[in-house]
Design an enzyme around this catalytic site. Structure first.
Site, PDB file in Angstrom:
ATOM      1  NE  ARG A  61       6.951   1.218   2.012  1.00  0.00           N
ATOM      2  CZ  ARG A  61       7.385   2.018   1.872  1.00  0.00           C
ATOM      3  NH1 ARG A  61       7.990   2.159   3.297  1.00  0.00           N
ATOM      4  NH2 ARG A  61       6.026   3.448   2.036  1.00  0.00           N
ATOM      5  CE1 TYR A  89       3.453  -4.904  -0.352  1.00  0.00           C
ATOM      6  CE2 TYR A  89       2.945  -4.448   1.836  1.00  0.00           C
ATOM      7  CZ  TYR A  89       3.149  -4.145   0.887  1.00  0.00           C
ATOM      8  OH  TYR A  89       3.741  -2.660   0.510  1.00  0.00           O
ATOM      9  CB  THR A 101       3.458  -0.033   3.967  1.00  0.00           C
ATOM     10  OG1 THR A 101       3.640  -1.094   4.119  1.00  0.00           O
ATOM     11  CG2 THR A 101       4.160   0.906   3.978  1.00  0.00           C
ATOM     12  CB  THR A 102      -0.375   3.213   2.394  1.00  0.00           C
ATOM     13  OG1 THR A 102      -0.413   2.474   1.991  1.00  0.00           O
ATOM     14  CG2 THR A 102      -1.622   4.748   2.108  1.00  0.00           C
ATOM     15  CB  ILE A 153      -3.306  -3.713  -2.377  1.00  0.00           C
ATOM     16  CG1 ILE A 153      -4.089  -4.966  -2.254  1.00  0.00           C
ATOM     17  CG2 ILE A 153      -3.245  -3.038  -1.223  1.00  0.00           C
ATOM     18  CD1 ILE A 153      -3.619  -5.558  -1.551  1.00  0.00           C
ATOM     19  CE  LYS A 161       0.179  -3.395  -1.493  1.00  0.00           C
ATOM     20  NZ  LYS A 161       0.556  -2.659  -0.655  1.00  0.00           N
ATOM     21  CE1 TYR A 221      18.291  -2.606  10.725  1.00  0.00           C
ATOM     22  CE2 TYR A 221      17.730  -5.182  12.595  1.00  0.00           C
ATOM     23  CZ  TYR A 221      18.401  -3.453  12.034  1.00  0.00           C
ATOM     24  OH  TYR A 221      19.526  -3.092  12.382  1.00  0.00           O
TER      25      TYR A 221
END
Length: 297
Positions: free
Chosen positions: A142, A137, A48-49, A208, A166, A111
């Site tokens: 999000r 994850y 994502t980052t 992370i 994560k 989503y």
């Protein structure tokens, strides 16, 4: 299947951009060296980052090749491979060349908001397709859906190539439940810099990290001290970063950490739409904290 050592700090690598929004591969190469030379334990690429949804397939391929080349086997590399189309993720895992990659980080479907059974079936398909170890994850802030402790433990117990999670649910009780009931060889990793210290005291193996992009040496030291049981020394470092933890996400990720790296001279302060740089007020607050930490900016 070879195990990957996930103990310590993995850094969720940013993607530097030039002023024209092209990928700054020179800055990326320098940033990878900065991470490795300052003692991080592994890199996470195209998470994502990294603003991955805004990258083209060609850019993703070039970024992977650059990172693998620069790392040159010095530390493990984890690659983000996830999505809300299970078939597409499975096809990527079956068809792509993962040379130089040691594990896959795969986010819960976003989503679509699947049920817990849908999440289980999604990861079942991924586990059966992947030749590499898989890190789950969970980041409901999000994705719009939380993977419960029960679903995480079900997956961990049934698929031996699913080696870690994560966890970024923000629910310490849920994380603790996973730690208490997980298989011995399944790792819990903090997905939030600000709760890394307390989560390690509960039994997590590390983090992370986003802030590790800017402070790999210091954050790695904090994490190692906590893992070694030197909680007082680790807590001192943790507290020194408390204000930055808050400022990192005020204007969204990775705007905060890119702002820090820009001030430190590593990158241009550029993101791709729909993300934008931090507001001026946040920028100045970050600058003041860095000055207090004796960081030249």
């Amino acid at each position: 299947m070879p195990r990957i050592n996930l103990r310590g700090v993995g850094v969720a690598l940013i993607t530097p951009f030039k002023s024209d929004e092209s990928v700054d591969y020179d800055a990326l190469a320098k940033l990878v060296d900065y991470q490795v030379q300052n003692g991080i334990d592994y890199l996470v690429v195209l998470g994502t980052t990294a603003e991955t949804p805004t990258l083209t397939e060609t850019e993703k391929k070039e970024i992977i090749e650059l990172v693998v080349s620069k790392v040159a086997g010095r530390i493990p590399i984890v690659l983000g491979v996830g999505g809300n189309n299970t078939r597409e993720v499975v096809d990527k895992l079956k068809d792509n060349d993962f040379f130089g990659i040691d594990a896959i980080l795969s986010v819960t479907p976003y989503y679509n908001k699947p049920s817990q059974e849908g999440i289980y079936q999604h990861y079942k398909a991924i586990a059966e397709a992947s030749k590499l170890p898989i890190i789950l994850y969970n980041v409901p802030g999000r994705t719009g859906v939380n993977m419960t402790a029960e679903t995480t433990l079900r997956i961990a117990n049934e698929f031996r190539n699913v080696v870690a999670i994560k966890e970024a649910s923000g629910d310490i009780t849920q994380m603790d439940e996973i730690i208490k009931r997980k298989p011995e060889d399944f790792d819990v990793i903090s997905g939030d810099d600000g709760v890394t210290f307390p989560l390690i005291t509960l039994g997590a193996v590390g983090v992370i990290s986003v802030i590790g992009n800017a402070f790999p040496k210091e954050f790695s030291r904090m994490t190692r001290l906590a893992l070694e049981g030197d909680y007082q020394s680790a807590l001192t470092i943790h507290h020194s970063f408390s204000e930055l933890f808050k400022l990192l996400f005020v204007d969204g990720n990775p705007a905060g950490v890119k702002c820090m790296l820009h001030m430190m001279g590593y990158i241009e302060n550029k993101l791709r739409l729909p993300l934008v740089p931090t507001r001026i007020t946040t920028y100045e607050m970050i600058r003041n904290v860095l000055i207090d930490l004796n960081i030249k900016c």
